[in-house]
Structure formats: C-alpha cells, structure tokens
Design a protein around this motif. Structure first.
Motif, PDB file in Angstrom:
ATOM      1  N   ALA A  35     -40.941-120.738  -5.205  1.00  0.00           N
ATOM      2  CA  ALA A  35     -41.014-122.172  -4.944  1.00  0.00           C
ATOM      3  C   ALA A  35     -42.206-122.795  -5.663  1.00  0.00           C
ATOM      4  CB  ALA A  35     -41.112-122.427  -3.438  1.00  0.00           C
ATOM      5  N   LEU A  36     -43.331-122.069  -5.759  1.00  0.00           N
ATOM      6  CA  LEU A  36     -44.504-122.601  -6.460  1.00  0.00           C
ATOM      7  C   LEU A  36     -44.213-122.843  -7.937  1.00  0.00           C
ATOM      8  CD1 LEU A  36     -47.469-120.580  -4.919  1.00  0.00           C
ATOM      9  CD2 LEU A  36     -47.348-123.069  -5.084  1.00  0.00           C
ATOM     10  N   CYS A  37     -43.205-122.129  -8.460  1.00  0.00           N
ATOM     11  CA  CYS A  37     -42.808-122.346  -9.848  1.00  0.00           C
ATOM     12  C   CYS A  37     -41.635-123.314  -9.949  1.00  0.00           C
ATOM     13  CB  CYS A  37     -42.418-121.022 -10.492  1.00  0.00           C
ATOM     14  SG  CYS A  37     -43.831-119.974 -10.755  1.00  0.00           S
ATOM     15  N   GLY A  38     -41.328-123.963  -8.858  1.00  0.00           N
ATOM     16  CA  GLY A  38     -40.288-124.976  -8.870  1.00  0.00           C
ATOM     17  C   GLY A  38     -38.872-124.423  -8.766  1.00  0.00           C
ATOM     18  N   PHE A  39     -38.733-123.129  -8.472  1.00  0.00           N
ATOM     19  CA  PHE A  39     -37.388-122.557  -8.353  1.00  0.00           C
ATOM     20  C   PHE A  39     -36.875-122.669  -6.924  1.00  0.00           C
ATOM     21  CE2 PHE A  39     -39.047-119.706 -11.867  1.00  0.00           C
ATOM     22  CZ  PHE A  39     -38.249-120.255 -12.858  1.00  0.00           C
ATOM     23  N   LYS A  40     -35.573-122.917  -6.826  1.00  0.00           N
ATOM     24  CA  LYS A  40     -34.914-122.941  -5.532  1.00  0.00           C
ATOM     25  C   LYS A  40     -34.399-121.518  -5.271  1.00  0.00           C
ATOM     26  CE  LYS A  40     -31.204-125.676  -3.340  1.00  0.00           C
ATOM     27  NZ  LYS A  40     -30.633-124.675  -2.522  1.00  0.00           N
ATOM     28  N   SER A  41     -34.651-121.017  -4.053  1.00  0.00           N
ATOM     29  CA  SER A  41     -34.222-119.651  -3.735  1.00  0.00           C
ATOM     30  C   SER A  41     -32.768-119.632  -3.292  1.00  0.00           C
ATOM     31  CB  SER A  41     -35.046-119.088  -2.575  1.00  0.00           C
ATOM     32  OG  SER A  41     -36.391-119.127  -2.886  1.00  0.00           O
ATOM     33  N   ILE A  42     -32.002-118.737  -3.861  1.00  0.00           N
ATOM     34  CA  ILE A  42     -30.628-118.533  -3.406  1.00  0.00           C
ATOM     35  C   ILE A  42     -30.587-117.169  -2.721  1.00  0.00           C
ATOM     36  CG2 ILE A  42     -28.206-118.351  -4.132  1.00  0.00           C
ATOM     37  CD1 ILE A  42     -29.479-121.098  -4.694  1.00  0.00           C
ATOM     38  N   LEU A  43     -30.279-117.196  -1.427  1.00  0.00           N
ATOM     39  CA  LEU A  43     -30.285-115.969  -0.638  1.00  0.00           C
ATOM     40  C   LEU A  43     -29.065-115.114  -0.964  1.00  0.00           C
ATOM     41  CD1 LEU A  43     -32.122-114.903   1.745  1.00  0.00           C
ATOM     42  CD2 LEU A  43     -30.222-115.548   3.212  1.00  0.00           C
ATOM     43  N   VAL A  44     -29.297-113.842  -1.257  1.00  0.00           N
ATOM     44  CA  VAL A  44     -28.193-112.922  -1.556  1.00  0.00           C
ATOM     45  C   VAL A  44     -28.121-111.866  -0.461  1.00  0.00           C
ATOM     46  CG1 VAL A  44     -27.175-111.435  -3.294  1.00  0.00           C
ATOM     47  CG2 VAL A  44     -28.772-113.213  -3.983  1.00  0.00           C
ATOM     48  N   LYS A  45     -26.940-111.700   0.100  1.00  0.00           N
ATOM     49  CA  LYS A  45     -26.788-110.748   1.204  1.00  0.00           C
ATOM     50  C   LYS A  45     -26.649-109.322   0.683  1.00  0.00           C
ATOM     51  CE  LYS A  45     -25.047-112.668   5.442  1.00  0.00           C
ATOM     52  NZ  LYS A  45     -25.434-114.047   5.432  1.00  0.00           N
ATOM     53  N   SER A  46     -27.293-108.395   1.400  1.00  0.00           N
ATOM     54  CA  SER A  46     -27.097-106.972   1.098  1.00  0.00           C
ATOM     55  C   SER A  46     -25.756-106.543   1.703  1.00  0.00           C
ATOM     56  CB  SER A  46     -28.203-106.146   1.738  1.00  0.00           C
ATOM     57  OG  SER A  46     -29.449-106.666   1.398  1.00  0.00           O
ATOM     58  N   ASN A  47     -25.217-105.430   1.214  1.00  0.00           N
ATOM     59  CA  ASN A  47     -23.923-104.964   1.749  1.00  0.00           C
ATOM     60  C   ASN A  47     -24.116-104.113   3.009  1.00  0.00           C
ATOM     61  OD1 ASN A  47     -24.705-102.428   0.936  1.00  0.00           O
ATOM     62  ND2 ASN A  47     -23.475-102.451  -0.950  1.00  0.00           N
ATOM     63  N   ASP A  48     -23.032-103.542   3.526  1.00  0.00           N
ATOM     64  CA  ASP A  48     -23.147-102.792   4.783  1.00  0.00           C
ATOM     65  C   ASP A  48     -23.901-101.477   4.601  1.00  0.00           C
ATOM     66  OD1 ASP A  48     -21.252-101.526   3.311  1.00  0.00           O
ATOM     67  OD2 ASP A  48     -19.671-101.580   4.845  1.00  0.00           O
ATOM     68  N   GLN A  49     -24.218-101.140   3.358  1.00  0.00           N
ATOM     69  CA  GLN A  49     -25.038 -99.959   3.090  1.00  0.00           C
ATOM     70  C   GLN A  49     -26.525-100.321   2.975  1.00  0.00           C
ATOM     71  OE1 GLN A  49     -23.917 -96.562   2.663  1.00  0.00           O
ATOM     72  NE2 GLN A  49     -22.351 -97.617   3.871  1.00  0.00           N
ATOM     73  N   GLY A  50     -26.841-101.603   3.162  1.00  0.00           N
ATOM     74  CA  GLY A  50     -28.231-102.039   3.102  1.00  0.00           C
ATOM     75  C   GLY A  50     -28.765-102.272   1.701  1.00  0.00           C
TER      76      GLY A  50
END
Lengths: 484, 135, 444
Positions: free
Chosen positions: A183-198
């Motif tokens: 965020a300090l570099c102006g990027f928006k975070s896109i959350l990526v989900k891990s799979n059922d194996q973590g």
C-alpha cells in the motif's frame, strides 16, 4: 513429568523512573569544563527537560530489576512461530562492540573505513550465495523495510518499462506487513486464497493475474510452515503477464542450502538477519532486512553501493536508475556485523541449521498430533501449526494454553496467526533447542491438554506466578495512558 | 463466548442491513447503529471512528469504523444521505455500543437522500433468517 | 558445532519418530527442480578465536577515537557512553527477548519503553511518543505521510537546511505516491527562508530541522506561526541532535504538531550509521494516525499496575493495507539504551552536558575564525557550525587525514554552491587540547 522449569524467585517491585531520585543527583561522569561558558540568546533558551535525577546505582538497580521481569531466548525455549527465536551467539556481541566498529562515523572517507566496507561487501556476496540471487543491498533496517524497498523496486521496474500497474496479489497466509508495504507503494492488495492443502494453486493465480497486476508477494515456506510446492508454476504465470515475484524470506531458516531461491522464480527476496542469521531481537528491534534481487533488477537497488576496485572498497552513487536511499546511512551496520560473524562461524553448516530446524518442527508435529488438532497433516518445514479445536469442548482457548505454558517456563508459540487457521498455535522450535528441551516442551503441551480436560481453571486463571497476571487491554485501549 | 441466536435482542421497531446495522426513522431522519449480533461478534468496542457532520455518502459506502482491541470493522451506510448528527458520547464511552446497541449506543443520524431506500432494508424476521443462514 | 546440540543419536531417534530415513527426506515436499544441487560455497567455519583475530584486524583499519580526532557530526555524534549502560545492555533478558506480545512475561521491556515514551515527550514538549522508528530519516518520511493522511492534502514543504540524506530518503518514500515535495531555500544566515511559504497553498506540512544541517538553530516560533497561518497545515520539526533540547526551547512549546528525528546521540554507539533510533512524537489528537508501536499503562486481574502494547488497530498486523505504516520491528533496544542514558544524566546533567557541547563548539568556532576561516552563517548554533576555508585547504584536509585528524565534513557533495565549506562538530569528547592541536595543524 520432570520437575517444572518455571518456579518463583524473589522478584523485586520497582517504580517508574520518575517516582525515584532526588533533584541534583547524577549517574553520569561529566567531563571537566576546559572552556568558558558562552551564553545563548534567552529567546532560544528553554528550561531543560524534566527528567528525574538519579545516581548510577539507582539506574543500574532499576534496569536490572526490570530485566528480571522479561523472558528471553537465554531464559528458556521461545518457540514463537515465524520469528525464529534461535540462540544469539555471544561472540556476535563481542565483535559488534569492538571500538573500531562501534565508534565508526558513517561519513568517514573510504580510505579510513576499509574494514566496514569489506564486511558489507563480503556479507552481500555471502547472502547472494545463500539465496542464489546475485545482487544484494543491506540498507533496509528491518524485514518490513526490506519489503517496502522490494516493492519500490518492483514499482520502479514497471515504471522504467513505461507501465503503471495498480495491483499486487497477496496470499491469505501472508504477514500483515505485506499488504501494508504494498500500500505504501500505491498498490492495491488482491487477496488470493490458499487451497485445501494450505498452499497456492496455479489455477487460482491464473484467474486473478493480469496485466494491471505488478506481481505477487509470496512467503515460502508459508506461514502455515508449508513449502509452496507450486511456486515455479505460480512464478511462470506471474512472469507471463509481465509481473514480478516478491519473496518474503522471513522463513529462510527452513531452506538454507536446500533451495535456490532464484530457481523458484523469485525476483526479489528480503531476509531477516534478526531471524535466520542469529542476531538478537532486542525486545522489538533493531533488525536488518537486506534484499536480494536478480541481475535484471540490480540497477534499481538503493544507493550508495559498496564496490571493489583494485582490492580497495568504496561507496558508489553511480546508479542512475536506483530507487534512491531508504535509510540515512547504510542501514543497521551493527546488526549486519553480527550476521557476518554468524556466517563466518557456521560456513556451509548453514545447511545443517535448516535441516535440524525442519527436523525439530516435524518431530514436534508428530509428537503432538492427536493431542492438539493439526489442520494440515503433511510434512512441515521449520514450524508447525496446531489449533485449539480439541480443547473447545472444555471452553479452553489458544490464549489460555499460551498463558499456562508460561507457568511451565516456556515462552508461548505465536497465537492466532496465520489468520486462515482458527485459534492457531504456531510452533517454531529452531535448530538450537536440544532434544531434551524439545521433549520437555512436548510433555508440557500434553500435560496442559490433560489439564484442559480435568482442571480447565488452571488454564483460565494462568498465569498466576508471573510479575503481573492477565492485563486489561480493553481499558488500555479505551482510555489510552501513553505517558506518565 | 458469543451469544446463541435465540439470545439476541432484535427489536421490531428498526430495519436491518446485511452489514449488521439497524436504522430507525425518527422524524425525518434515520438513526443508525450496530445490531446486537454485530456488537456481540466484535466483542468489547474500544473506539468508534466517526464521519464528520455534513459529510454525504452513498448507500453501502463506508462511513466509519469500530475497533476492538485486536480487530477493526468498517461500517456502511444503510441508505444514502447526509450525516446530520453523530453520537458524541461514544468518544468517551465506546462501551455503550456493547451495552445498549439500540439506545444510547446509536452511532449516527442520517438525513436520507431518498427515503424510499429505507423500504429496501430487512425487517426483523428477514434479518433473523439471514443470521440463521450464517450459522 | 556449538550452536547445534543434536547428537547423531538424537537425530536418528527424531527421524524415526517423524518416519523418514534421513535428513534429506524431510524436504520431500520441495520439487526436485527447486532444489540446489551444490554445497554452499562459503568460507570454512572459523573458531571463536579465529573469528576474534579476523574481526580485530578489520576493526583495526577503522579511523576512530582516541587514535583519530574526528570532528564529524552531520547526523552521527560522538558522545561518552557510561559503562553502566553498556553493562545493563548485556542483560540478556533484555536483548534476547522478542517484541512484548505476551505482556505477563515482558513487563521489563514494556515498562522501559513506557518510560522511554514519557521521557521523550518531556524532552520534546510533546504529548505522545511512539516506541521508535528505524532512524531519523525514515521517521521524517513517515511524519510527512502522516500529515498527508491527517490533512488529506497532497503537498509538503521541506526546508533545504534539513539533512540532505534525510531529504533523499523522503524523496524515495514519496516517489511511488504521487505526492509533491516543495523545497524551501535557506537564507544567507543559514536559516530557512520562510518567506518562500508565501506563495504556497494547500500544504499538508511544513518541515524544518532545528538545529539544522548547518548547525543553525532555526527560529521555530516564527516558522510555526507562519505554517499555522493555514489552520490545516501541520508543523513538522525534525532533529539530528536531541541533546540540543537540553538547552533550547522544546519544539512542542513552539507549536510543533509532529516532532521526529535521530536519537543516536542518546547513548547509542555510532556503528557506521546504524542501528540508530528514530524518535517520533506528536499530539494526542493525532495519536490514531501515528505510525509505530505504543505502550500503554493498565492494570492486571488483581488491580496491579502493568503495561501492554496498545492502540494496535493502527498497525499492519490488524489493519493490513490500511495501516498507518508497515513498520513492525523497530529499534527497541536503542530506545532502551536512550532511556538508560536520559536516566543516567537526569534533567540536571542533561542540561549541563548540552551547555558543555555548545561552549566547546563555540570555542572552536572562535579559534577557527582567528585562524583565517570564515564562519559561513551568523545564526546561533549548538554543537556544529559551517566554515568557509581559505584557498588551498583541500590539500591541508588530506594531509590532516594522514595525521589522524578528520577536519570536518566537506559540504560540496551535498550543496554544490558550498564549495570550500566544511561542517564541524564538537561534543564533550573533544578536549581543548584536541581543538588547539587542530588549530595548530590548520595554521601550520
């Protein structure tokens, strides 16, 4: 069960500094006055700070007593997940306090500071060898400072290509510093989900990676203590869309000499010298967070950089595409010195360090499996994550288990992190704990699980023998009292 | 340990949103607060971040946040409109949100841009159904 | 290896419990093409004693006192550090602890940092101080970003008399953001030219350093009033030498909204520029916008006084991308050092030591003037000042290095217009004899 390690000794009460002392006392040897006083304009002159006046002994007793209320690695096992609380070799402290280093002014001419420049130069080479990434800066003062520097480099890389990209992919197992640094570099975070194996699935990355995404921030091994097995495929997908891969090297203690980070497809990686390379945490810092990058990104590294010319070292500013400076001088040199001293003490044994760190974590995982719920039952790296699910029926939570552990003489593991695991207990023993101490920890955890069934009050009321008991954090936050 | 659904206080005289806020028409304006379910889930509230008087927001836009010791939760507008009043008492006593969520723990008062938007909110039964779905 | 306690028997029985045959098998989840095939190519491990020799040799190449007389300041200062502090810092319960996440067994760290926060607010005349930032430069960058958050404006004015390396760090932090930095020039007297503010509008902050990079004490009162002529603009002051506030009016008493700077002077060795101590203080009304950790006082279950990390919802581990900063590890041990240092001096000693620093610097200033140097700026100074050298001094400077004297910092690399100008620093560690010897050398 052997005798408990934790016991009660005579612990002293000690007031706040300003509740002690008497005006006119001093704990400092003022140098002789050998020049005349020179009055200062009254307009500029203040009254001086309202500090308590104390004798040297007042000060020494005060901080000695306070230190006794603390738990450090030297007190006992400190299995704080993701923090790599390994033993801090005493020789490191000796080296850093040598007057030639401790007294060195940062703006000395290069010919008068060859020793420190050589240390920085060699340490960069060693870190490059350990990670497989060829170019290194030692300037960031901590891990998150390294992340910020790395994201600035990724930003500069896209800018140099005439592109502006607005997003960064961040897995749901990431440290909170990752989205904050992005965020300090102006990027928006896109959350990526891990799979059922973590771990991350290439398919998930394919779905979200696009040409407006600057890259991905991956912690590997991740905060579940698992190796991201698909990292190469993930990196290929990100690269194919023009993005870069940022590696959070907080967990490097698992893979030294085992993995070549460059082969994983990582473009930028930060290291925490205060984790992997044995420098002490100091009750919160100072740390040091060097970053290692590919040849392609070298031109963006912060300045000045140490270079060698005919056996002489100097600092060079001649990197026109550099992102600039991120620390007034060269970062936490005193911390780097300790890491340098550790690397020279260990040499290629660093591989053994990682092997034993991973062995110890797996040993704990296998020994406590069943007693505590293990959400991902597969080989782990340097840490393993359990939960309080088996204890829920007794209305006992992770927090209570952590507090009870203190009474047995152990620092609790990291709790309630990673966020993807409900009630997480994240255990990282490190390679410096002996089998006896690890066995004792395992026995203790089993004993606590047993207490949770038979006498949960013991956990709910813990700790009783510490300097203070559980503290009212709600009152502290509602009516903040931040200075006395 | 959080409350069972049957233990929740869900009055009939307010409308509910899927962000777990309530809205009650008082004269021309709407009073807005947090539902019993939301305050119970968040735990002890330690700080309420308020919008400024006169700010205007769209429906569903974030207007402030609530903090517990270890979490932050955003609040969203139940309808579009202008902030005409905020509950000043919460700056000294954020615990009112926990203690009396539908009374002294109200958060803002809104002058709705389009009063018809209020009709789109849930009544008690619909909200209760939604909560059961979350179980 | 003395840090690896596992015997081969230990390893064998642990491997058995885990259910693998050898250490390599532990890494079965790592795909083959990610592995490294070769051994680490690092120097042969050194014994403790070999390491000592090696480090002694490297340390021996460094120009440090008492062998060298180093008249350098510019953000890194030579002050005496009491043996008691060095001794206390060796208590390993202090330096081998982590961030105090478990307050019941971290009260030592927590009370110390609470004391640190308190003494810093008293030193700077502010209402609240955080548990530290990385250094003065990154602290200034964070202060300006904080002002931007509070005011929701996008432009800051920064004095040219702020440490040039600090300004470069600010530029780096600002580069990806799109926020604007306007530089305010300095006057012939070495102070910031506040008339340059007349043409600027919509400023989030006005930032100055006092004493500034040239050692000059800024007229904070006037600058603060000018900055506040726009009620929304925040007045940010920074410093590289906190000892000055033993003598000077505190920035808080002169309307500063945020005060930040470098605290290395407070008992922390120079260590080639780091670790230092980023000091950061503000007013209560802005506390929720502050970066960094905060320690607060509270009570335990039995009503006993105790301390905890508090207002953590501002921080990265909770608010993630909306956090007030990404900072996590700070300079805790250096803040601890500073607390010990301020406690050792006390209010009385702190003031006396500050006075001694200024008096010694004034002595050298007078002697250099007599020796044919021009004092570049006529504003009052603390323990640093700038001189313009007579022609040919460059050769003398190099000659002096060989005679183990570092005669100030040449300013041309930082301010091209200040060719032949040198920044000198004198602290309590320079005796009159040292200074007289320097004068003798430059005049001979």
């Amino acid at each position: 069960m052997k005798e408990l390690v934790g016991t009660t000794g005579l612990i002293f009460n000690e007031p706040l500094l300003w509740e002690k002392g008497a005006k006119g006392r001093i704990g400092f040897s003022l140098p002789r006055r050998d020049v005349d006083p020179c009055p200062l304009d009254d307009e500029l002159k203040g009254d001086g700070p309202d500090f308590p006046d104390l004798s040297e002994q007042d000060v020494v007793r005060h901080f000695t007593r306070l230190s006794q209320w603390n738990f450090g690695v030297d007190s006992g096992m400190y299995p704080l997940g993701s923090c790599t609380m390994k033993y801090n070799p005493k020789t490191n402290e000796r080296q850093a306090s040598l007057p030639g280093f401790a007294g060195a002014h940062p703006l000395l001419p290069a010919e008068l500071s060859q020793g420190v420049l050589k240390i920085m130069f060699d340490l960069e080479q060693y870190l490059a060898e350990i990670t497989g990434l060829p170019a290194v800066t030692l300037q960031p003062a901590a891990g998150s400072h390294g992340e910020l520097t790395g994201m600035m480099i990724i930003n500069a890389y896209h800018k140099a290509k005439g592109e502006t990209r607005s997003k960064v992919l961040i897995p749901d197992t990431a440290h909170g510093t990752n989205p904050a640094s992005a965020a300090l570099c102006g990027f928006k975070s896109i959350l990526v989900k891990s799979n059922d194996q973590g771990i991350l699935s290439p398919e998930t990355i394919s779905e979200v990676m696009d040409e407006d995404t600057a890259g991905i921030m991956v912690t590997n091994p991740n905060t579940l203590g698992l190796f991201e097995e698909n990292i190469k495929k993930v990196a290929d997908i990100v690269h194919s869309k023009g993005g870069l891969v940022y590696g959070d090297g907080a967990n490097m203690n698992a893979v030294m000499g085992i993995v070549n980070v460059k082969k994983l497809g990582v473009d930028v990686l930060h290291l925490n010298l205060h984790k992997t390379f044995s420098t002490p945490h100091g009750g919160g810092g100072p740390g040091s967070g060097p970053i290692c990058v590919t040849e392609e990104l070298e031109r963006f590294l912060p300045v000045p950089r140490v270079i060698e010319k005919d056996g002489k070292y100097e600092l060079s500013e001649d990197y026109p595409e550099s992102i600039g400076k991120i620390h007034a001088f060269y970062g936490n040199f005193g911390v780097k010195l300790k890491a340098y001293s550790y690397i020279l003490s260990m040499g290629a044994n660093l591989k053994k360090v990682s092997q034993l760190a991973v062995l110890s974590a797996n040993y704990i995982k296998e020994s406590l499996k069943g007693v505590f719920h293990l959400p991902y039952d597969k080989p782990c790296m340097h840490e393993c994550v359990f939960t309080d699910k088996n204890q829920e029926a007794n209305k006992v939570s992770t927090l209570d288990i952590a507090k009870r552990l203190m009474e047995y003489g152990f620092h609790p593991p990291t709790i309630y992190f990673p966020l993807v695991v409900h009630g997480a207990l994240m255990i990282e023993p490190t390679e410096t704990e002996s089998k006896e101490d690890i066995d004792h920890f395992i026995e203790t955890m089993k004993a606590i699980a047993d207490e949770a069934k038979k006498n949960p009050e013991l956990l709910l009321e813990a700790p009783k023998i510490s300097k203070v008991r559980r503290l009212d954090e709600i009152a502290a936050a509602r009516k903040p009292c931040l200075c006395g | 340990m959080s409350k069972e659904i049957s233990e929740l206080n869900l009055p009939d005289d307010v409308k509910y949103t899927d962000d777990h806020e309530w809205a009650r028409l008082e004269g021309e304006n709407l009073k807005v607060g947090l539902t019993d379910y939301a305050q119970d889930q968040l735990g002890e509230i330690v700080f309420v971040e308020m919008p400024e008087l006169g700010d205007t927001f769209e429906k569903k836009e974030e207007f402030g946040s609530l903090e517990s010791v270890k979490a932050v939760s955003e609040m969203y507008m139940p309808v579009g409109g202008e902030i005409v009043s905020i509950n000043e008492e919460l700056s000294d006593a954020p615990e009112l949100v926990n203690e009396d969520p539908y009374g002294k723990g109200w958060i803002i008062e809104v002058k709705p841009g389009d009063p018809a938007e209020l009709d789109l909110l849930m009544n008690k039964d619909a909200y209760l159904e939604m909560l059961k779905g979350l179980e | 290896m003395r840090y690896l306690p596992h015997t081969s028997e230990n390893i064998a029985s642990m491997l058995q419990k885990v259910g693998v045959k050898n250490l390599d098998e532990l890494f079965s989840t790592i795909p083959e093409d990610c592995r490294r095939k070769d051994d680490l190519n690092l120097p042969e491990p050194m014994s403790e004693w070999e390491l000592n020799d090696h480090m002694n040799t490297l340390a021996g190449t460094m120009a440090v006192s008492p062998e060298y007389k180093v008249f350098l300041g510019a953000g890194s200062y030579d002050h005496y550090i009491p043996e008691a502090i060095k001794h206390l810092l060796m208590r390993s319960e202090v330096y081998t602890a982590y961030t105090p996440y478990q307050p019941e067994i971290s009260q030592g760290t927590l009370q110390t940092i609470y004391e640190y926060q308190t003494l810093i607010t008293r030193l700077l005349g502010m209402e609240v101080a955080n548990a530290s930032m990385y250094d003065g430069a990154s602290g200034l960058a964070e202060a300006l970003l904080m002002a931007i958050r509070i005011t929701r404006r996008k432009k800051v004015a920064v004095s040219n008399a702020i440490h040039p390396l600090y300004r470069r760090v600010v530029q780096t932090y600002f580069a990806p953001t799109g926020y604007e930095i306007v530089e305010i020039p300095y006057l012939a007297n070495g102070r910031t030219d506040i008339s340059a503010l007349d043409n600027l509008e919509e400023l989030a902050a006005v930032a100055v350093q006092s004493p500034n990079f040239f050692g000059c004490i800024e007229d904070l009162k006037n600058i603060g009033e000018k900055a506040h002529s726009d009620k929304k603009t925040l007045f940010v002051t920074c410093f590289t030498e906190p000892l000055a506030y033993g003598l000077l009016k505190s920035p808080g008493s002169l309307e500063a909204d945020i005060v930040c700077g470098e605290g290395q002077s407070l008992g922390v060795p120079r260590s080639f520029g780091g670790p230092g101590l980023g000091i950061f203080a503000s007013l209560n009304k802005y506390v929720r916008n502050m970066p960094g950790r905060l320690i607060g006082q509270t009570v335990d279950k039995d009503g006993k006084r105790g301390f905890v990390l508090t207002l953590a919802t501002r921080e990265q581990h909770i608010r993630r991308e909306k956090a007030t900063s990404n900072i996590c590890s700070n300079e805790g041990l250096c803040a601890t050092t500073a607390t010990m240092y301020m406690a050792s001096l006390g209010g009385t000693g702190f003031r006396e030591l500050a006075g001694l620093n200024r008096d010694k610097a004034e002595y050298l200033k007078g002697e250099m003037k007599n020796a044919g140097f021009t004092i570049s700026f006529d504003s009052p100074t603390f323990n640093e000042f700038v001189v313009e050298s007579p022609a040919g001094f460059e050769t003398t400077y190099k000659k002096l290095l060989k005679r183990k004297i570092v005669a100030g910092l040449p300013l041309a690399p930082y301010y091209p217009e200040l060719d032949d100008h040198y920044l000198f620093c004198v602290t309590e560690t320079s005796s009159k004899e040292d200074m007289d010897a320097l004068i003798k050398e430059v005049t001979s």
